[in-house]
Design a protein around this motif. Structure first.
Motif, PDB file in Angstrom:
ATOM      1  N   GLY A 298     -21.144 -24.715  35.696  1.00 13.55           N
ATOM      2  CA  GLY A 298     -20.263 -23.983  34.783  1.00 13.55           C
ATOM      3  C   GLY A 298     -19.784 -24.793  33.584  1.00 13.55           C
ATOM      4  O   GLY A 298     -19.080 -24.255  32.723  1.00 13.55           O
ATOM      5  N   LEU A 299     -20.154 -26.051  33.518  1.00 11.08           N
ATOM      6  CA  LEU A 299     -19.674 -26.919  32.425  1.00 11.08           C
ATOM      7  C   LEU A 299     -20.235 -26.470  31.075  1.00 11.08           C
ATOM      8  O   LEU A 299     -21.428 -26.216  30.934  1.00 11.08           O
ATOM      9  CB  LEU A 299     -20.090 -28.364  32.707  1.00 11.08           C
TER      10      LEU A 299
ATOM     11  N   LEU B 203     -14.491 -38.205  27.657  1.00 10.73           N
ATOM     12  CA  LEU B 203     -13.881 -37.443  28.743  1.00 10.73           C
ATOM     13  C   LEU B 203     -14.608 -36.123  28.944  1.00 10.73           C
ATOM     14  O   LEU B 203     -15.223 -35.591  28.023  1.00 10.73           O
ATOM     15  CB  LEU B 203     -12.404 -37.138  28.438  1.00 10.73           C
ATOM     16  N   VAL B 204     -14.510 -35.617  30.160  1.00 11.22           N
ATOM     17  CA  VAL B 204     -14.973 -34.263  30.451  1.00 11.22           C
ATOM     18  C   VAL B 204     -13.828 -33.535  31.136  1.00 11.22           C
ATOM     19  O   VAL B 204     -13.164 -34.088  32.017  1.00 11.22           O
ATOM     20  CB  VAL B 204     -16.249 -34.270  31.334  1.00 11.22           C
ATOM     21  N   ILE B 205     -13.546 -32.304  30.691  1.00  6.52           N
ATOM     22  CA  ILE B 205     -12.448 -31.513  31.248  1.00  6.52           C
ATOM     23  C   ILE B 205     -13.032 -30.457  32.176  1.00  6.52           C
ATOM     24  O   ILE B 205     -13.853 -29.642  31.761  1.00  6.52           O
ATOM     25  CB  ILE B 205     -11.611 -30.843  30.140  1.00  6.52           C
ATOM     26  N   ILE B 206     -12.629 -30.505  33.429  1.00  7.81           N
ATOM     27  CA  ILE B 206     -13.120 -29.552  34.436  1.00  7.81           C
ATOM     28  C   ILE B 206     -12.153 -28.372  34.476  1.00  7.81           C
ATOM     29  O   ILE B 206     -10.993 -28.515  34.869  1.00  7.81           O
ATOM     30  CB  ILE B 206     -13.208 -30.200  35.832  1.00  7.81           C
ATOM     31  N   ARG B 207     -12.607 -27.207  34.043  1.00  5.08           N
ATOM     32  CA  ARG B 207     -11.742 -26.032  34.056  1.00  5.08           C
ATOM     33  C   ARG B 207     -12.472 -24.734  34.396  1.00  5.08           C
ATOM     34  O   ARG B 207     -11.844 -23.694  34.546  1.00  5.08           O
ATOM     35  CB  ARG B 207     -11.029 -25.887  32.714  1.00  5.08           C
TER      36      ARG B 207
ATOM     37  N   HIS C 240     -23.801 -23.586  27.745  1.00  6.97           N
ATOM     38  CA  HIS C 240     -23.705 -24.395  28.955  1.00  6.97           C
ATOM     39  C   HIS C 240     -24.384 -25.749  28.767  1.00  6.97           C
ATOM     40  O   HIS C 240     -25.351 -25.870  28.009  1.00  6.97           O
ATOM     41  CB  HIS C 240     -24.339 -23.666  30.144  1.00  6.97           C
ATOM     42  N   VAL C 241     -23.888 -26.747  29.470  1.00  7.00           N
ATOM     43  CA  VAL C 241     -24.438 -28.102  29.366  1.00  7.00           C
ATOM     44  C   VAL C 241     -25.710 -28.239  30.185  1.00  7.00           C
ATOM     45  O   VAL C 241     -26.705 -28.802  29.729  1.00  7.00           O
ATOM     46  CB  VAL C 241     -23.386 -29.145  29.828  1.00  7.00           C
ATOM     47  N   ILE C 242     -25.704 -27.743  31.404  1.00  8.99           N
ATOM     48  CA  ILE C 242     -26.818 -27.929  32.335  1.00  8.99           C
ATOM     49  C   ILE C 242     -27.723 -26.703  32.313  1.00  8.99           C
ATOM     50  O   ILE C 242     -27.313 -25.598  32.679  1.00  8.99           O
ATOM     51  CB  ILE C 242     -26.303 -28.192  33.765  1.00  8.99           C
ATOM     52  N   LEU C 243     -28.969 -26.914  31.896  1.00  8.10           N
ATOM     53  CA  LEU C 243     -29.960 -25.834  31.816  1.00  8.10           C
ATOM     54  C   LEU C 243     -31.160 -26.164  32.684  1.00  8.10           C
ATOM     55  O   LEU C 243     -31.493 -27.335  32.892  1.00  8.10           O
ATOM     56  CB  LEU C 243     -30.419 -25.652  30.361  1.00  8.10           C
TER      57      LEU C 243
ATOM     58  N   PRO D 206     -28.827 -21.389  31.991  1.00  7.88           N
ATOM     59  CA  PRO D 206     -27.917 -22.090  32.906  1.00  7.88           C
ATOM     60  C   PRO D 206     -28.381 -21.994  34.350  1.00  7.88           C
ATOM     61  O   PRO D 206     -28.845 -20.952  34.799  1.00  7.88           O
ATOM     62  CB  PRO D 206     -26.586 -21.356  32.699  1.00  7.88           C
ATOM     63  N   TYR D 207     -28.261 -23.109  35.053  1.00  4.85           N
ATOM     64  CA  TYR D 207     -28.636 -23.154  36.470  1.00  4.85           C
ATOM     65  C   TYR D 207     -27.702 -22.284  37.298  1.00  4.85           C
ATOM     66  O   TYR D 207     -26.495 -22.251  37.069  1.00  4.85           O
ATOM     67  CB  TYR D 207     -28.518 -24.586  37.000  1.00  4.85           C
ATOM     68  N   SER D 208     -28.245 -21.598  38.276  1.00  2.00           N
ATOM     69  CA  SER D 208     -27.402 -20.990  39.311  1.00  2.00           C
ATOM     70  C   SER D 208     -27.139 -22.087  40.340  1.00  2.00           C
ATOM     71  O   SER D 208     -27.980 -22.976  40.531  1.00  2.00           O
ATOM     72  CB  SER D 208     -28.105 -19.810  39.972  1.00  2.00           C
TER      73      SER D 208
END
Length: 382
Positions: A219-220, A231-235, A292-295, A301-303
């Motif tokens: 979800g990033l 930094l990375v913000i997890i939200r 999305h960051v991760i593809l 985007p990855y499931s």
């Protein structure tokens, strides 16, 4: 002095210094009047409490016209009402989906036709035993059935459909903590060497070096990466229920956190952002419109499940020790502990609500801390 009546439905206990409001809940099958008592610190609060109760009773009487009387309603009909009126409007889609599966696949077939008045602790306890055996479910899964029934019948009491919930006298299934598999330092280094340059390198290092959850990684979004401050913000999290994938808020409030990016992960993020910007320049705004960051290899985007499957296949193909993607999170916690980090700091990085949660999940860390403590005391006595 005993409790003394002050006004209608309100009395005062001068020993406890509390006002008691008696709530009329109707009559049981024998005609006996059913009452419920609530306490308030002041007379004004007691009056307001009684007023609110009477108003809610009037509202509920209008809402419950379509419901069967308490002594006739069966569990299936109550669960249907509870899901539509209470759960669906207030819970996440994933929770609604999980609840509905438990209700449709297990609870209703086994107990749906039982009237609420005949739903006893013994009946529910037998349901746990028989369902676990017949369906081959774990005690942890049956515990979710217990939590669902507890919530549903607690609501039935609050809405005066039941006088008391039988769940108060049901023994909950014991939750068993599964043994966590994780890599040591050398195994993680070997994984990092083999995965270098692969499409899975970035998500694997976000999990192994930062302790991020699989759903948080999927979800990033780029807006949550602060390149200036490393930094990375997890939200947010990307999760699935059935065949549907949703983007939602993180697991709970403590899961919202800010993590520092080590140089290796920071450089990977820079490279991935540059690659995606190049693809967007070539394909236009149709490329990764959700940012999305991760593809995956298709550029979408990855499931979460697809990411786990891809990692499991990579581990097997490269003859690495067996490990799930979630095991990378356990690996992060274990290595952090070996480097002297406290349970509090590890829990904060992982997004746990309390150090107790961290200790309950990672019992081997607690054992190791205790071992070191005992050794220090022993060394001091030499």
């Amino acid at each position: 002095m005993a409790r003394k009546a002050v006004e209608r439905n309100i009395s005062y206990d001068d020993k406890r210094k509390l006002y008691y409001v008696s709530m009329e809940l109707g009559r049981d099958e024998t005609g006996k009047r059913i009452k419920q008592y609530r306490t308030f610190p002041t007379l004004a609060a007691a009056r307001n409490g009684l007023k609110d109760f009477l108003a809610s009773r009037e509202r509920e009487q209008g809402q419950e016209e379509h419901l069967a009387p308490a002594q006739e309603m069966d569990l299936a009909h109550w669960l249907e009402y509870w899901m539509e009126s209470i759960v669906r409007p207030n819970r996440a889609e994933t929770t609604v989906y999980a609840y509905q599966k438990i209700i449709d696949n297990h609870i209703v077939p086994a107990m749906g036709d039982i009237p609420l008045k005949k739903l006893t602790p013994k009946v529910i306890q037998a349901y746990y035993t028989e369902t676990q055996k017949a369906a081959g479910l774990s005690s942890n899964t049956i515990r979710r059935h217990h939590d669902l029934l507890s919530s549903a019948l607690r609501s039935a009491v609050r809405q005066d459909v039941m006088v008391v919930s039988p769940m108060e006298r049901v023994e909950p299934p014991r939750v068993r903590t599964a043994e966590s598999r994780f890599y040591d330092n050398q195994e993680l280094k070997l994984l990092y060497q083999k995965i270098e340059g692969q499409i899975l390198e970035l998500p694997v290092k976000l999990a192994g070096s930062l302790g991020m959850r699989r759903e948080e990684i999927c979800g990033l979004k780029w807006e949550s990466v602060d390149f200036q401050r490393h930094l990375v913000i997890i939200r947010e999290a990307r999760t699935a229920y059935g065949a549907t994938i949703v983007q939602k808020e993180t697991k709970n409030r403590s899961s919202v956190r800010t993590l520092y990016l080590p140089d290796e992960v920071f450089l990977l993020l820079e490279q991935e952002q540059a690659r995606q910007q190049g693809e967007r320049g070539r394909l236009g705004m149709t490329f990764n419109p959700t940012d999305h960051v991760i593809l995956d290899h298709k550029g979408v985007p990855y499931s979460p499940n697809a990411l786990s499957l891809a990692f499991t296949r990579f581990v097997k193909k490269n003859d690495l020790p067996r490990l799930t993607f979630h095991g990378l999170r356990h690996t992060f916690a274990t290595i952090a502990s070996c480097q002297g980090a406290s349970l509090f700091d590890i829990g904060k990085a992982l997004g746990h609500s309390t150090p107790a949660t961290t200790g309950r999940i990672y019992t081997h860390l607690v054992d190791r801390t205790h071992e070191e403590l005992v050794q220090r005391v022993s060394d001091a006595l030499k």
